[in-house]
Write a protein that holds these residues in place. Structure first.
Motif, PDB file in Angstrom:
ATOM      1  N   ILE A 321       0.843  -1.210   0.000  1.00 62.23           N
ATOM      2  CA  ILE A 321       0.000   0.000   0.000  1.00 62.23           C
ATOM      3  C   ILE A 321       0.873   1.253   0.000  1.00 62.23           C
ATOM      4  N   SER A 322       1.923   1.244   0.813  1.00 58.19           N
ATOM      5  CA  SER A 322       2.807   2.421   0.873  1.00 58.19           C
ATOM      6  C   SER A 322       3.496   2.675  -0.469  1.00 58.19           C
ATOM      7  N   ILE A 323       3.789   1.604  -1.229  1.00 55.89           N
ATOM      8  CA  ILE A 323       4.475   1.766  -2.516  1.00 55.89           C
ATOM      9  C   ILE A 323       3.533   2.322  -3.580  1.00 55.89           C
ATOM     10  N   ILE A 324       2.348   1.674  -3.706  1.00 52.71           N
ATOM     11  CA  ILE A 324       1.458   2.044  -4.815  1.00 52.71           C
ATOM     12  C   ILE A 324       0.657   3.302  -4.515  1.00 52.71           C
ATOM     13  N   SER A 325       0.734   3.813  -3.275  1.00 52.04           N
ATOM     14  CA  SER A 325       0.010   5.045  -2.969  1.00 52.04           C
ATOM     15  C   SER A 325       0.742   6.280  -3.494  1.00 52.04           C
ATOM     16  N   ASN A 326       2.010   6.148  -3.946  1.00 52.68           N
ATOM     17  CA  ASN A 326       2.784   7.270  -4.478  1.00 52.68           C
ATOM     18  C   ASN A 326       2.202   7.686  -5.838  1.00 52.68           C
ATOM     19  N   GLN A 327       1.734   8.914  -5.945  1.00 51.13           N
ATOM     20  CA  GLN A 327       1.054   9.389  -7.157  1.00 51.13           C
ATOM     21  C   GLN A 327       1.962  10.283  -8.034  1.00 51.13           C
ATOM     22  N   LYS A 328       3.283  10.187  -7.881  1.00 49.56           N
ATOM     23  CA  LYS A 328       4.201  10.972  -8.707  1.00 49.56           C
ATOM     24  C   LYS A 328       4.509  10.208  -9.988  1.00 49.56           C
ATOM     25  N   PHE A 329       4.232  10.840 -11.147  1.00 51.84           N
ATOM     26  CA  PHE A 329       4.424  10.180 -12.438  1.00 51.84           C
ATOM     27  C   PHE A 329       5.459  10.950 -13.276  1.00 51.84           C
ATOM     28  N   ALA A 330       5.995  10.261 -14.256  1.00 49.71           N
ATOM     29  CA  ALA A 330       6.957  10.884 -15.184  1.00 49.71           C
ATOM     30  C   ALA A 330       6.233  11.896 -16.070  1.00 49.71           C
ATOM     31  N   ASN A 331       6.925  12.984 -16.397  1.00 44.54           N
ATOM     32  CA  ASN A 331       6.299  14.052 -17.183  1.00 44.54           C
ATOM     33  C   ASN A 331       6.550  13.832 -18.674  1.00 44.54           C
ATOM     34  N   SER A 332       6.365  12.595 -19.105  1.00 41.26           N
ATOM     35  CA  SER A 332       6.519  12.276 -20.526  1.00 41.26           C
ATOM     36  C   SER A 332       5.673  11.056 -20.828  1.00 41.26           C
ATOM     37  N   LEU A 333       5.274  10.927 -22.095  1.00 40.17           N
ATOM     38  CA  LEU A 333       4.438   9.811 -22.502  1.00 40.17           C
ATOM     39  C   LEU A 333       5.165   8.487 -22.340  1.00 40.17           C
ATOM     40  N   THR A 334       6.450   8.454 -22.669  1.00 38.91           N
ATOM     41  CA  THR A 334       7.218   7.201 -22.560  1.00 38.91           C
ATOM     42  C   THR A 334       7.359   6.776 -21.097  1.00 38.91           C
ATOM     43  N   GLY A 335       7.644   7.727 -20.192  1.00 41.23           N
ATOM     44  CA  GLY A 335       7.797   7.394 -18.775  1.00 41.23           C
ATOM     45  C   GLY A 335       6.505   6.858 -18.168  1.00 41.23           C
ATOM     46  N   VAL A 336       5.394   7.454 -18.529  1.00 41.87           N
ATOM     47  CA  VAL A 336       4.097   6.984 -18.005  1.00 41.87           C
ATOM     48  C   VAL A 336       3.788   5.589 -18.515  1.00 41.87           C
ATOM     49  N   GLN A 337       4.124   5.296 -19.766  1.00 40.95           N
ATOM     50  CA  GLN A 337       3.884   3.953 -20.310  1.00 40.95           C
ATOM     51  C   GLN A 337       4.713   2.902 -19.573  1.00 40.95           C
ATOM     52  N   GLN A 338       5.969   3.234 -19.215  1.00 42.86           N
ATOM     53  CA  GLN A 338       6.799   2.291 -18.459  1.00 42.86           C
ATOM     54  C   GLN A 338       6.223   2.039 -17.062  1.00 42.86           C
ATOM     55  N   GLN A 339       5.744   3.084 -16.376  1.00 44.89           N
ATOM     56  CA  GLN A 339       5.147   2.913 -15.059  1.00 44.89           C
ATOM     57  C   GLN A 339       3.876   2.058 -15.139  1.00 44.89           C
ATOM     58  N   LEU A 340       3.080   2.207 -16.180  1.00 45.22           N
ATOM     59  CA  LEU A 340       1.877   1.396 -16.343  1.00 45.22           C
ATOM     60  C   LEU A 340       2.218  -0.065 -16.574  1.00 45.22           C
ATOM     61  N   GLN A 341       3.309  -0.340 -17.314  1.00 43.23           N
ATOM     62  CA  GLN A 341       3.719  -1.719 -17.543  1.00 43.23           C
ATOM     63  C   GLN A 341       4.138  -2.381 -16.221  1.00 43.23           C
ATOM     64  N   ALA A 342       4.860  -1.646 -15.366  1.00 45.31           N
ATOM     65  CA  ALA A 342       5.263  -2.204 -14.071  1.00 45.31           C
ATOM     66  C   ALA A 342       4.041  -2.492 -13.192  1.00 45.31           C
ATOM     67  N   PHE A 343       3.062  -1.620 -13.211  1.00 44.90           N
ATOM     68  CA  PHE A 343       1.849  -1.838 -12.404  1.00 44.90           C
ATOM     69  C   PHE A 343       1.058  -3.054 -12.905  1.00 44.90           C
ATOM     70  N   THR A 344       1.012  -3.251 -14.221  1.00 46.89           N
ATOM     71  CA  THR A 344       0.314  -4.420 -14.779  1.00 46.89           C
ATOM     72  C   THR A 344       1.006  -5.702 -14.353  1.00 46.89           C
ATOM     73  N   THR A 345       2.335  -5.712 -14.308  1.00 48.95           N
ATOM     74  CA  THR A 345       3.073  -6.898 -13.843  1.00 48.95           C
ATOM     75  C   THR A 345       2.713  -7.230 -12.400  1.00 48.95           C
ATOM     76  N   TYR A 346       2.574  -6.213 -11.559  1.00 52.26           N
ATOM     77  CA  TYR A 346       2.188  -6.464 -10.158  1.00 52.26           C
ATOM     78  C   TYR A 346       0.794  -7.088 -10.077  1.00 52.26           C
ATOM     79  N   CYS A 347      -0.142  -6.569 -10.838  1.00 55.93           N
ATOM     80  CA  CYS A 347      -1.540  -7.053 -10.753  1.00 55.93           C
ATOM     81  C   CYS A 347      -1.681  -8.474 -11.262  1.00 55.93           C
ATOM     82  N   THR A 348      -0.882  -8.882 -12.239  1.00 55.26           N
ATOM     83  CA  THR A 348      -1.074 -10.191 -12.866  1.00 55.26           C
ATOM     84  C   THR A 348      -0.175 -11.277 -12.294  1.00 55.26           C
TER      85      THR A 348
END
Length: 1427
Positions: A321-348
């Protein structure tokens, strides 16, 4: 099946009892028997006695084995069961239930009562006892006593045995089940084969096999020999008694016989069965305990495993909970796509593994609870924080954080993609907008409008098309601005370039709009002027056409034609008025163009000349119209008078002919019809009179005015007056004739009706039919009464007819027909009255005779029937028969009373007939005497029979009552003799006292009966001396029994008084002390309530305890008083023990009161605290609702929603104030509790502080929100006004630019419509000024709203300026067009007029006489004047 087996066993026992009850030798044998038969009988008898002895010994030991549990024993089965006491104790031990307490006493009646109680209990247990009574057991009947014990053994020892076979699961009966159990247990043992309960047990091996099967350590079965039966039996019986504790019911010699007793063996074997069954149950219970211990150890291990897994899972959840509660994202389209891929790996990958661990934990906890529940252990409750609910809550928080993380990532990704797409769209759109703006600026810079209306209109259409194109393009410019603002708000990295391009586009757009507005203003001025000129030309043409129509000399030749001309003229005047307003409007509009500064579309002098010409034409037209209307009104008045006068004369002639042609009628209906018609005519005359007078008045007015066509009016008026006077005279004469005819015909009709009715009545009253029986005569009399009543009613009609004849007119009154009709009616009426009186008397006499004879016949029939019955009847001696006869005499009295009334009626009727001198008086008198003599005889006979019957019935009732009372006294005496006090307990004393009290009540009821019986005996002896001995002897016996009964009762009461007091006191004292200890325990409880319901329950329970103490206070005082009374009694009492108990009683009572009061104080404080907590919860609910309402609010965006929100907030504020008063009351209550040092003071103080703080916060938030809503309302009201004005401007702009409808209209109408439009625009200029003032005021008071208000004001001003410029351009265009159109119309009108003149001059008609020549000259002069 079990009930069926029980019934079979009981039936078998009863058959045994019945067989034992029968004598061994019966009387059916013959006297001459052989010696062999005698020996056989003695042998059977010896075997039966031997079997009885064995059963007695076995059953005695069996009974003692069970009575030993209550320290009782019997020596002789037959004698010791006779009193029923031991039998009752035995049944209590076997059943485990309490039977009614046995009666103390050794008398036979006591024994019978006790045995009856035991037998009754067996019947309640569904034990069927046949031929067994309490007297059999009390008398010591051996066979029935043994049968009873065997029945008890079957019911309580054998019946409970049930064995189910393994093959078909069939349930056996009790005996078969026991035999099967023995076979199952001894299966496999050599030389043991059990198939009955007699010979199979003789060798003792069966007993040893049963013991060895269950306890092989006690017997060495292989050493036993079948030949040594006595040793085997002795060993089995000794082992069972010493090692198993089973009573030795049998001896070896009882079994080792030729015919062992089956019941004794079954009884002994049953004891083995019950012992081994209990032993097996104990072994099974031990195994179960071992399993429970193993399960408990295993459960402990699983619990430790659960605790470890739960801790690990909770730690992982918190970390994630402490890890995924951090709402700071990369200020670029590529950085946000990488963060979304890491989150999908956690969920699956990572989360499903942990979810499976969570499910395993739930299964593990369920397994633990199931094991503990199966072992009847306390359920396992995990430590705080490791419950399944805690894990689920942590997992929910994880899923919530996960959801928020996923939503935030997807939102950020979409935002970045959207920004890229928007930048591409912005570049594309700005390039297109730049090219379009340059092209349109070039177009609107040109100023070529033309010099006539069509050219100006064409230029206006072209300009409107350009303007519409530019207006529609404004949305596209707005799109560019919105895209730039959106990218700036989203923080696009290249926002400077975007802003520069946006400012360039907006600058060019503003320049284009200014050019369009200027060009449209100039164009509208030209268009408006051309339209005004065109409307003036149209107006002049119309006025010339109307002048020709107004110069006509046609005033009409009749009324309809004149009305038609007037209607047409009214329409022409209305058109002139309308056109006058239009002329005024046109002149005003045209003159405005002469005062314009700057650009002018035309020369001002041309405009003034056209205005003067139009005004001059309009004044000439108005003068011609007024002259024409005056001439038409005079013509209409003249023709209306002539028409009304002709109509009145025609109506007078019509009614005169009707009155002269009518007759006076031939009968009453025709006269009435003529009168009705005449009334209608009179009404018409009245209405016509007023109409004629009005017409005459009009004629005089016309003569006074001396207008054209008045010759002959005076003569016509005089003729009409003469005709009207003649008509009125004729109508009055006609009415008089009709009234006289009506009176005569009414008299004739009345006399005819009365004569016909009298003739019908005469036929009825002169009839000779007086009826053939009572019913028919009564019916005729009823009809005759109706006739007499109708005659009386018609007497007034005859007198009225005479008066009517006298009032007729002389011509009709002197007619012979009238006199004859009157005399005939009076004569016939007198005859009918006389005949009716005579017929009524005859009918009354006939009715009396018929009624008398019918009553006499009915009475004699009844008397004959009763005389026959009385002569045949004999008074019986039996009481039942006497009562039946007496009942029949009661019904006979009722019948005789009824008959007596009928006989009296007959005598009265006969007397009336004799007084009236009836022709059959002698016959009537004889019938009366015969009936009276028979009645007197029947009355004497009935009285004689009744006296005899009463005497017999009285004696029989007396003897019966004597027997009943004597029997009751004897029963009471027996009951008193059986009431003896032999016990020392209170129950016995109370029972005896109740019985004696009941006895005294019964005796008090009997004593009045004895006195009445004595009086009855004396009266009967006096009345019947021959039966005096029979009457007095029974009463003397009753008196002796009564005295003996009273003496016995008094002795019993004296012996029970003292013993009853002492026993009652001891029992009351013991019960009171027991209650006192229990109540002290309840009052000393230290339980505190956790809820309000629990507090109320405890207070109610405590109050109930106080009520209970109050109820027992009376018992406490009574015990003190009874102890003092017992001390005063001269009886042996334990005074020392009594004093100790009384001392304990006083101490315990005072202690109980103190404990109750202390407990009450604690409970009251707890109850008040929980009431306070309930109010606190309500107050917190109010605060929660307020906070929720204040937290979930949004500023509305319209006036209506803002007003609704303000209204809602005011309602909310009102509710909040009410709730704050309630909260304040709760706080004051809490402070009061704190000041009173309540046991919960700390918790109360904490809650009071919380409520006060939250209430103040909510009040401040509500005030802030109300201020925001008021500001929003002012802003939205201003915006709404701006929006309404903007909508109005847009609507008018469309109307100003719309030329599709103008093309279908005349130029003049276009100009008038545009003038109205411009006036409406000038009026609404104040609206714009008002909005601007409101906006400035709002910006001064609310600086935070300045931007929005200023922007809206700028938009409104710009739209208004566009509308004004468009309107002015259109006005100029219409003016120029109208001017050109007027010129064309003038030339066309002149050409048309010249053509007409040429036609007139070319016509060569010089006339045929002087008149026609003069007409032609006048026409030519008129043409010359005009031109």
């Amino acid at each position: 099946m079990a009930n069926a087996s029980t019934d079979l066993d009981n039936a078998e026992a009863q058959r045994q009892l019945n067989n034992n009850n029968r004598p061994v030798s019966t009387g059916h044998w013959e006297t001459e028997t052989t010696s062999a038969k005698l020996f056989e009988c003695s042998r059977i008898k010896a075997l039966a006695e031997e079997r009885d002895a064995v059963q007695k010994k076995t059953f005695t030991k069996w009974v003692n084995s069970h009575l030993a549990r209550v320290s009782c024993r019997i020596a002789d089965l037959y004698n010791d069961l006779r009193d029923g006491y031991m039998l009752t104790r035995l049944l209590e031990v076997l059943s485990g239930e309490m039977l009614p307490r046995p009666t103390r006493g050794r008398m036979r009646i006591h024994c019978l009562e006790n045995v009856d109680k035991a037998l009754q209990f067996l019947k309640e247990q569904r034990v069927h006892l046949e031929n067994v009574g309490s007297h059999d057991i009390v008398d010591g009947n051996t066979r029935l006593t043994l049968g009873l014990i065997w029945t008890i053994i079957l019911r309580f020892q054998i019946q409970v045995i049930k064995i189910e076979t393994e093959d078909n699961r069939e349930t056996r009966s009790a005996k078969d089940a026991l035999l099967l159990w023995c076979q199952m247990k001894t299966a496999g043992y050599p030389e043991v084969n059990i198939h009955n309960f007699t010979t199979c047990w003789r060798d003792g091996l069966a007993f040893n096999a049963l013991i060895h099967r269950h306890r092989p350590d006690l017997i060495e079965f292989h050493k036993l020999a079948r030949s040594n039966a006595t040793h085997n039996l002795q060993q089995a019986f000794n082992v069972a008694e010493q090692n198993l504790g089973l009573t030795k019911l049998l001896d070896p010699e009882d079994v080792n016989t030729e015919n062992p007793d089956e019941k004794s063996i079954i009884t002994y074997v049953v004891s083995f069965y019950h012992y081994f069954s209990k032993m097996k149950a104990l072994i099974v219970e031990g195994k179960r305990i071992g399993k429970v211990l193993d399960s408990a150890i295993e459960a402990e291990k699983i619990i430790e495993r659960y605790e470890e897994l739960a801790s690990e899972l909770l730690e992982w959840i918190e970390k994630t909970i402490s890890i995924i509660s951090n709402q700071k994202f990369a200020n670029s389209l590529t950085g946000v796509q990488q963060q979304l891929q890491a989150f999908t790996t956690y969920c699956t990958i990572e989360k499903p593994i942990k979810f499976q661990e969570k499910g395993n934990l739930e299964v593990l906890l369920f397994t633990i609870q199931s094991k503990l529940r199966a072992n009847n252990q306390k359920p396992y409750v995990p430590h705080e924080g490791k419950l399944i609910s805690d894990i689920n809550k942590a997992w929910e928080r994880l899923e919530k954080a996960e959801h928020e993380r996923g939503v935030a990532l997807r939102t950020e990704l979409i935002r970045q993609e959207k920004l890229e797409l928007q930048a591409q769209r912005f570049d594309h759109k700005t390039t297109m907008r730049q090219a379009w703006l340059n092209e349109n600026q070039r177009l609107v810079s040109q100023d070529n409008f033309g010099y006539d209306l069509p050219a100006v209109e064409a230029a206006m259409k072209k300009h409107e098309a350009i303007e519409a194109d530019i207006s529609s393009y404004e949305d596209r410019i707005s799109v560019v601005v919105e895209l730039a603002a959106e990218m700036e708000a989203e923080g696009y990295y290249d926002i400077r370039r975007i802003s520069a391009r946006k400012e360039n586009i907006l600058g060019q757009w503003k320049l284009l709009k200014e050019l369009v507005v200027g060009r449209k203003t100039r164009l509208e001025k030209n268009l408006a002027l051309q339209k005004t000129f065109q409307d003036m030309v149209y107006m002049i043409d119309w006025m010339e056409e109307i002048q020709i129509q107004l110069l006509s000399k046609d005033f009409g030749k009749h009324l309809l034609e004149v009305d038609d001309l007037l209607q047409k003229h009214s329409l022409q005047e209305a058109d002139i008025s309308v056109q006058a307003e239009r002329v005024q409007t046109l002149n005003t509009v045209a003159l405005k163009f002469t005062a314009i500064e700057g650009y002018q579309p035309c020369d001002p002098q041309v405009i003034c000349n056209r205005v003067n010409h139009v005004s001059t034409c309009l004044e000439e037209l108005k003068q011609l119209a007024s002259t024409r209307r005056a001439e038409l009104e005079e013509s209409r008045q003249l023709w209306a008078f002539y028409e009304e006068l002709e109509e009145s004369e025609a109506w007078i002639r019509e009614k005169t002919s009707i009155l002269s042609a009518q007759t006076c009628g031939k009968d009453l209906s025709s006269v009435l019809r003529l009168l009705q018609n005449h009334k209608s005519l009179a009404g018409e005359l009245l209405s016509r009179r007023s109409l004629l007078q009005q017409t005459m008045k009009k004629g005089k007015q016309i003569l006074t005015q001396k207008s054209f066509g008045t010759a002959g009016i005076q003569e016509r008026v005089m003729e009409a007056k003469g005709e009207w006077k003649r008509l009125e005279e004729q109508a009055a004469l006609r009415l008089g004739h009709l009234q006289e005819a009506l009176d005569f015909f009414q008299f004739a009709a009345e006399s005819d009706d009365l004569l016909a009715w009298l003739q019908d009545i005469y036929r009825l009253v002169s009839s000779e039919d007086f009826g053939h029986d009572e019913y028919s005569t009564r019916s005729l009399l009823k009809k005759h009464r109706c006739v007499r009543e109708s005659l009386e009613k018609h007497r007034a009609n005859a007198a009225a007819l005479r008066k009517h004849a006298a009032s007729l007119p002389p011509p009709y009154r002197q007619l012979e027909e009238v006199q004859a009709r009157t005399a005939e009616v009076e004569q016939l009426y007198a005859e009918v009255v006389d005949v009716a009186v005579l017929r009524q008397q005859w009918l009354h006499d006939a009715l009396a005779v018929y009624h008398m004879f019918s009553e006499v016949n009915a009475c004699e029939v009844w008397i004959d029937e009763k005389e026959q019955w009385l002569n045949k009847m004999e008074v019986p001696e039996r009481l039942e028969d006497v009562e039946v006869v007496a009942h029949r005499f009661e019904s006979l009295d009722q019948e005789m009373n009824s008959l007596m009334g009928r006989i009296l009626d007959v005598n009265q009727i006969v007397q009336q007939l004799l007084d009236n001198g009836h022709p059959s008086s002698t016959e009537v008198r004889g019938c009366q005497d015969h009936l009276n003599s028979r009645w007197n005889r029947i009355v004497e006979l009935v009285e004689h029979k009744k006296d005899h019957l009463d005497s017999v019935l009285r004696i029989q009732n007396y003897l019966l009552e004597c027997a009943e009372i004597k029997s009751q006294i004897q029963d009471k005496r027996k009951a008193i003799d059986a009431t003896q006090y032999v016990g020392s307990d209170l129950g016995s004393v109370l029972a005896l006292q109740r019985r004696l009290s009941t006895m005294e009540g019964a005796l008090s009821v009997l004593e009045p009966k004895l006195l009445h019986l004595q009086q009855e005996a004396e009266e009967l002896a006096t009345a019947h001396p021959d039966k005096a001995v029979e009457v007095l002897v029974p009463f003397e016996g009753i008196s002796l029994e009564w005295e003996e009964l009273k003496r016995t009762l008094q002795g019993c009461e004296d012996s029970l008084t003292v013993a009853g007091r002492l026993q009652q006191f001891i029992q009351d004292l013991d019960s009171f002390l027991t209650w006192l200890v229990q109540t002290q325990t309840a009052a000393a409880a230290d339980e505190l309530p956790n809820t309000l319901e629990e507090a109320e329950r405890l207070i109610n329970c405590h109050a109930s305890l106080k009520e209970e103490i109050g109820r027992y206070e009376e018992d406490y005082e009574r015990l003190q008083a009874v102890s003092e009374l017992l001390e005063a009694e001269e009886a042996p009492l334990p005074y020392a023990a009594l004093q100790q108990w009384l001392q304990k009683l006083d101490v315990g009572w005072n202690k109980l009161l103190e404990m109750w009061e202390s407990r009450r104080e604690v409970l009251v404080q707890a109850h008040i605290f929980h009431l306070f907590m309930r109010d606190v919860k309500q107050a917190e609910a109010f605060l929660n609702n307020q906070e929720s309402g204040l937290a979930h609010v949004e500023l509305p965006t319209t006036v209506e929603t803002v007003e609704a929100a303000i209204k809602k907030h005011k309602e909310f504020t009102t509710t909040m104030e009410l709730n704050l008063h309630r909260i304040k009351a709760v706080i004051e209550a809490g402070e009061s509790l704190i000041s009173q040092s309540n046991i919960y003071s700390e918790r109360i103080k904490e809650r009071v502080d919380t409520l006060a703080n939250r209430g103040n916060q909510n009040r401040e938030l509500a005030q802030q929100w109300l201020s925001k809503l008021n500001d929003q309302w002012e802003l939205q009201s201003f915006l709404q006004d701006c929006h309404e004005l903007g909508d109005w401007v847009a609507e008018k702009m469309l109307m100003a630019r719309d030329t599709s409808r103008d093309e279908m209209q005349k130029l003049h109408k276009k100009w008038l419509k545009h003038q109205a439009f411009m006036a409406e625009l000038a009026q609404n200029k104040e609206w714009l000024d008002k909005i601007e003032k409101e906006g400035q005021h709002l910006m001064e008071e609310k600086p935070e709203l300045r931007d929005a208000v200023a922007q809206k004001l700028g938009e409104i001003r710009e739209c208004w300026q566009d509308l004004e410029s468009t309107t002015q351009a259109k006005a100029r265009q219409l003016f120029e067009a109208n001017r050109a159109d007027l010129l064309v119309q003038s030339y066309s009108s002149l050409d048309q007029r010249l053509g007409q003149l040429e036609n007139q001059l070319a016509h060569q008609d010089y006339g045929q006489d002087l008149t026609t020549v003069n007409k032609h000259l006048k026409k030519l002069q008129h043409v010359g004047v005009e031109h």
